[in-house]
Design a protein around this motif. Structure first.
Motif, PDB file in Angstrom:
ATOM      1  N   THR A   8       0.829  -1.200   0.000  1.00 54.77           N
ATOM      2  CA  THR A   8       0.000   0.000   0.000  1.00 54.77           C
ATOM      3  C   THR A   8       0.868   1.256   0.000  1.00 54.77           C
ATOM      4  O   THR A   8       1.891   1.317   0.673  1.00 54.77           O
ATOM      5  N   THR A  18      -5.888  -5.967   1.217  1.00 56.31           N
ATOM      6  CA  THR A  18      -4.521  -5.639   0.785  1.00 56.31           C
ATOM      7  C   THR A  18      -3.520  -6.603   1.408  1.00 56.31           C
ATOM      8  O   THR A  18      -2.543  -6.989   0.769  1.00 56.31           O
ATOM      9  N   PHE A  70      -1.555  -0.629  -4.025  1.00 56.62           N
ATOM     10  CA  PHE A  70      -2.813   0.067  -3.783  1.00 56.62           C
ATOM     11  C   PHE A  70      -2.469   1.530  -3.558  1.00 56.62           C
ATOM     12  O   PHE A  70      -1.721   1.861  -2.640  1.00 56.62           O
ATOM     13  N   TRP A  84      -5.542   0.927  -7.736  1.00 59.37           N
ATOM     14  CA  TRP A  84      -4.288   0.189  -7.741  1.00 59.37           C
ATOM     15  C   TRP A  84      -3.609   0.245  -9.097  1.00 59.37           C
ATOM     16  O   TRP A  84      -4.230   0.595 -10.105  1.00 59.37           O
TER      17      TRP A  84
END
Length: 149
Positions: A8, A18, A70, A84
């Protein structure tokens, strides 16, 4: 965009979804899903239903990605929206958005994955279909030899 731990970007909270992509594990996806989860995706010709099948599809796809980040997240009620970027199949670059809808217990009940663009999506769908023949029908994915109306 600078990245924090996992997959992330800075400022994007890590959530079960995630983390499951980071683990690339069928078990990790399965833990996040409601028993009757439904997966809808650009890469599919119809929805996939049920925790085991959806978790298997997601594990295979997460292992297809060479990199995934992401980049943005928003939430509204039970829905979470995740943007993403991904690199797959030896250099195929794609972007997209995933919409997660959770049930009353906080488990993921519906997943809608929107890839862009068309040519890349068709290549990835065809690849996924070959990888998932053990549990899904070939008609669930794009096949250039078959044209449907």
């Amino acid at each position: 965009m600078s990245q924090q731990a996992g997959n992330t970007a800075a400022g994007v909270p890590e959530v079960d979804w995630t983390k499951a992509f980071d683990a690339q594990s069928q078990a990790a996806f399965g833990q996040a899903f409601a028993p009757d989860v439904v997966l809808e995706a650009t890469l599919l010709t119809r929805p996939i239903k049920g925790r085991e099948q959806v978790a298997r599809v997601m594990a295979v796809m997460s292992n297809t990605y060479e990199s995934l980040e992401f980049t943005h997240q928003a939430a509204n009620g039970r829905r979470t929206y995740l943007e993403w970027t991904v690199l797959a199949l030896g250099g195929l670059q794609m972007k997209g958005v995933t919409v997660l809808e959770r049930d009353e217990q906080g488990r993921i009940a519906t997943v809608a994955i929107h890839h862009r663009f068309l040519n890349e999506s068709l290549l990835l769908s065809e690849h996924a279909g070959r990888q998932l023949l053990d549990i899904l029908d070939p008609e669930d994915f794009y096949d250039p030899a078959v044209r449907t109306r």
